[in-house]
Design a protein around this motif. Sequence first.
Motif, PDB file in Angstrom:
ATOM      1  N   LEU A 226       0.832  -1.205   0.000  1.00 40.31           N
ATOM      2  CA  LEU A 226       0.000   0.000   0.000  1.00 40.31           C
ATOM      3  C   LEU A 226       0.868   1.257   0.000  1.00 40.31           C
ATOM      4  O   LEU A 226       0.574   2.239  -0.693  1.00 40.31           O
ATOM      5  CB  LEU A 226      -0.925  -0.010   1.221  1.00 40.31           C
ATOM      6  CG  LEU A 226      -2.022  -1.076   1.223  1.00 40.31           C
ATOM      7  CD1 LEU A 226      -2.633  -1.201   2.612  1.00 40.31           C
ATOM      8  CD2 LEU A 226      -3.112  -0.743   0.195  1.00 40.31           C
ATOM      9  N   GLU A 227       1.940   1.215   0.776  1.00 39.39           N
ATOM     10  CA  GLU A 227       2.849   2.364   0.829  1.00 39.39           C
ATOM     11  C   GLU A 227       3.495   2.629  -0.527  1.00 39.39           C
ATOM     12  O   GLU A 227       3.815   3.776  -0.855  1.00 39.39           O
ATOM     13  CB  GLU A 227       3.929   2.114   1.887  1.00 39.39           C
ATOM     14  CG  GLU A 227       3.381   2.079   3.307  1.00 39.39           C
ATOM     15  CD  GLU A 227       4.373   1.504   4.300  1.00 39.39           C
ATOM     16  OE1 GLU A 227       5.542   1.273   3.913  1.00 39.39           O
ATOM     17  OE2 GLU A 227       3.982   1.264   5.456  1.00 39.39           O
ATOM     18  N   ALA A 228       3.666   1.561  -1.318  1.00 38.59           N
ATOM     19  CA  ALA A 228       4.266   1.709  -2.648  1.00 38.59           C
ATOM     20  C   ALA A 228       3.268   2.225  -3.684  1.00 38.59           C
ATOM     21  O   ALA A 228       3.646   2.470  -4.830  1.00 38.59           O
ATOM     22  CB  ALA A 228       4.841   0.380  -3.110  1.00 38.59           C
ATOM     23  N   PRO A 232      -5.891  -0.971  -2.908  1.00 40.02           N
ATOM     24  CA  PRO A 232      -6.277  -2.023  -1.964  1.00 40.02           C
ATOM     25  C   PRO A 232      -6.783  -3.296  -2.627  1.00 40.02           C
ATOM     26  O   PRO A 232      -6.469  -4.402  -2.170  1.00 40.02           O
ATOM     27  CB  PRO A 232      -7.369  -1.356  -1.123  1.00 40.02           C
ATOM     28  CG  PRO A 232      -6.992   0.086  -1.135  1.00 40.02           C
ATOM     29  CD  PRO A 232      -6.449   0.346  -2.514  1.00 40.02           C
ATOM     30  N   ALA A 233      -7.552  -3.180  -3.709  1.00 42.51           N
ATOM     31  CA  ALA A 233      -8.057  -4.379  -4.379  1.00 42.51           C
ATOM     32  C   ALA A 233      -6.913  -5.220  -4.930  1.00 42.51           C
ATOM     33  O   ALA A 233      -6.952  -6.456  -4.890  1.00 42.51           O
ATOM     34  CB  ALA A 233      -9.016  -3.987  -5.500  1.00 42.51           C
ATOM     35  N   GLU A 234      -5.872  -4.556  -5.461  1.00 45.84           N
ATOM     36  CA  GLU A 234      -4.709  -5.284  -5.961  1.00 45.84           C
ATOM     37  C   GLU A 234      -3.962  -5.959  -4.812  1.00 45.84           C
ATOM     38  O   GLU A 234      -3.541  -7.109  -4.918  1.00 45.84           O
ATOM     39  CB  GLU A 234      -3.761  -4.317  -6.676  1.00 45.84           C
ATOM     40  CG  GLU A 234      -4.316  -3.685  -7.936  1.00 45.84           C
ATOM     41  CD  GLU A 234      -3.373  -2.644  -8.507  1.00 45.84           C
ATOM     42  OE1 GLU A 234      -3.353  -2.494  -9.735  1.00 45.84           O
ATOM     43  OE2 GLU A 234      -2.655  -1.977  -7.724  1.00 45.84           O
ATOM     44  N   VAL A 235      -3.795  -5.218  -3.741  1.00 46.56           N
ATOM     45  CA  VAL A 235      -3.044  -5.729  -2.599  1.00 46.56           C
ATOM     46  C   VAL A 235      -3.740  -6.947  -2.000  1.00 46.56           C
ATOM     47  O   VAL A 235      -3.091  -7.917  -1.604  1.00 46.56           O
ATOM     48  CB  VAL A 235      -2.861  -4.626  -1.540  1.00 46.56           C
ATOM     49  CG1 VAL A 235      -2.253  -5.195  -0.259  1.00 46.56           C
ATOM     50  CG2 VAL A 235      -1.980  -3.512  -2.090  1.00 46.56           C
ATOM     51  N   ALA A 236      -5.072  -6.905  -1.928  1.00 47.86           N
ATOM     52  CA  ALA A 236      -5.817  -8.036  -1.373  1.00 47.86           C
ATOM     53  C   ALA A 236      -5.448  -9.322  -2.087  1.00 47.86           C
ATOM     54  O   ALA A 236      -5.185 -10.356  -1.462  1.00 47.86           O
ATOM     55  CB  ALA A 236      -7.317  -7.773  -1.473  1.00 47.86           C
ATOM     56  N   ALA A 237      -5.413  -9.286  -3.417  1.00 50.11           N
ATOM     57  CA  ALA A 237      -5.071 -10.477  -4.185  1.00 50.11           C
ATOM     58  C   ALA A 237      -3.602 -10.847  -4.014  1.00 50.11           C
ATOM     59  O   ALA A 237      -3.259 -12.036  -3.961  1.00 50.11           O
ATOM     60  CB  ALA A 237      -5.380 -10.243  -5.660  1.00 50.11           C
ATOM     61  N   MET A 238      -2.744  -9.865  -3.906  1.00 47.57           N
ATOM     62  CA  MET A 238      -1.303 -10.118  -3.818  1.00 47.57           C
ATOM     63  C   MET A 238      -0.910 -10.829  -2.523  1.00 47.57           C
ATOM     64  O   MET A 238       0.057 -11.584  -2.496  1.00 47.57           O
ATOM     65  CB  MET A 238      -0.533  -8.798  -3.962  1.00 47.57           C
ATOM     66  CG  MET A 238      -0.665  -8.170  -5.348  1.00 47.57           C
ATOM     67  SD  MET A 238      -0.085  -6.454  -5.417  1.00 47.57           S
ATOM     68  CE  MET A 238       1.694  -6.686  -5.316  1.00 47.57           C
ATOM     69  N   TYR A 262      -5.133   4.153   5.109  1.00 50.00           N
ATOM     70  CA  TYR A 262      -3.713   3.961   5.432  1.00 50.00           C
ATOM     71  C   TYR A 262      -2.844   4.394   4.250  1.00 50.00           C
ATOM     72  O   TYR A 262      -1.860   5.117   4.424  1.00 50.00           O
ATOM     73  CB  TYR A 262      -3.457   2.497   5.774  1.00 50.00           C
ATOM     74  CG  TYR A 262      -2.004   2.170   6.028  1.00 50.00           C
ATOM     75  CD1 TYR A 262      -1.422   2.407   7.275  1.00 50.00           C
ATOM     76  CD2 TYR A 262      -1.199   1.634   5.018  1.00 50.00           C
ATOM     77  CE1 TYR A 262      -0.085   2.112   7.510  1.00 50.00           C
ATOM     78  CE2 TYR A 262       0.127   1.341   5.239  1.00 50.00           C
ATOM     79  CZ  TYR A 262       0.687   1.578   6.490  1.00 50.00           C
ATOM     80  OH  TYR A 262       2.012   1.299   6.707  1.00 50.00           O
ATOM     81  N   ARG A 263      -3.206   3.962   3.053  1.00 46.90           N
ATOM     82  CA  ARG A 263      -2.445   4.313   1.851  1.00 46.90           C
ATOM     83  C   ARG A 263      -2.401   5.822   1.667  1.00 46.90           C
ATOM     84  O   ARG A 263      -1.338   6.408   1.379  1.00 46.90           O
ATOM     85  CB  ARG A 263      -3.093   3.642   0.638  1.00 46.90           C
ATOM     86  CG  ARG A 263      -2.491   3.979  -0.717  1.00 46.90           C
ATOM     87  CD  ARG A 263      -3.155   3.101  -1.772  1.00 46.90           C
ATOM     88  NE  ARG A 263      -2.708   3.417  -3.121  1.00 46.90           N
ATOM     89  CZ  ARG A 263      -3.367   4.209  -3.951  1.00 46.90           C
ATOM     90  NH1 ARG A 263      -4.503   4.789  -3.578  1.00 46.90           N
ATOM     91  NH2 ARG A 263      -2.896   4.427  -5.174  1.00 46.90           N
TER      92      ARG A 263
END
Length: 276
Positions: A226-228, A232-238, A262-263
Motif C-alpha cells: 500500500l505504501e508503494a 487495496p483491491a490489488e493488494v488483497a489479491a497479492m 492507510y495508503r
Amino acid sequence: MWTRVDGIGDSPLDLMAARIGRRHYAPHAHEEFAIGVCTGGTEVIDYRGERHRVGPGGVVMLEPGEPHTGGPADDGGFSYRVLYPPPGLFAGAALPHFREPVVADARLARDLWTAHRALSGPGTVEPLEGESMLLGLLGGLVRRHADRPLITGTRDGAADSAAARIARTVTERLADELTAPPTLAEMAADLGLSRYRLLRGFRQVMGMPPYAWLAQHRVARARPLLEAGHRPAEVAAMVGFADQAHLNRWFRRVLGITPGAYRNSVQDSVRLPRRH
C-alpha cells in the motif's frame, strides 16, 4: 435456513438456523452429532427418557443415533442455531459422550453462535479459518462437557517443547504459502498430529489460532504494498485475501484503519526537515 459447507475435514458440514413457531418434530435421530444453541424463546426436547427445557443461551449436545423430539415450550416459539458435525471431525477412536444433553455455558454458547454465523453467513471464510473455528469450538465443548476427554495431557516440559515446534513449523509454512494456505488437516498430517493437537499447541504459543496469525501476517505484508502505491483491491489479491472486503475487515481489526485510508495517510505524510 440450511447451509452446507465443504472443505472442512473429509465430509461436508451441515448447519441450520431456524425460527420455530408451533411445529413439533416427530421422534427422529441423526447420523451426525447435533450441537446447537437456543437464541430466543424456549425449546423442549425429549431425549433419553427425559424432557429438557432449553432457554436462550442454552447449549444442546445430541449424539448420533439417539432418538429425540423438539418443539416450542409455549406459543411464543423459539429460535436456534445448530450444526451437525460428522463423527469423523472428532479426534480419536472413542467418540465423546455427553452425559448432560443440555448445559449452561455462556462462553460455549457465544463461540457456537460466532462460528455458526461465520460459517453460514454471506462473508468470506477460508477453509483454514472455518476449520480452526469449528475444531476450536468442538475441542472446548469436549474438554468441558464430555465424559471421555478429547485430548490427553502430557508433561509440561514436553508439551511446551512440542507446542514451540508446532508453532514454528506452522508459521513458517503459512508464511511460505501465503496466497494458498494449507488446511489444518494437511499441516497436522505432515507433523503426524491430530488437528486438535496442532490447534491447541499453536494457540498455546501464539495466543491465537493459525488463521488469525495468517491474517495478521497478510496485513503486515500488505502495508509496504500500500505504501508503494498499489490499490487495496490489488493488494488483497497479492497477499492472499479473497477480496478487498476481506482485506478491509482484517486491516481494520489489526490497525484500526482501512487500507485506503492507510495508503492515503502514508502518501500524504509530511517529511520533516533534518536538524543540523
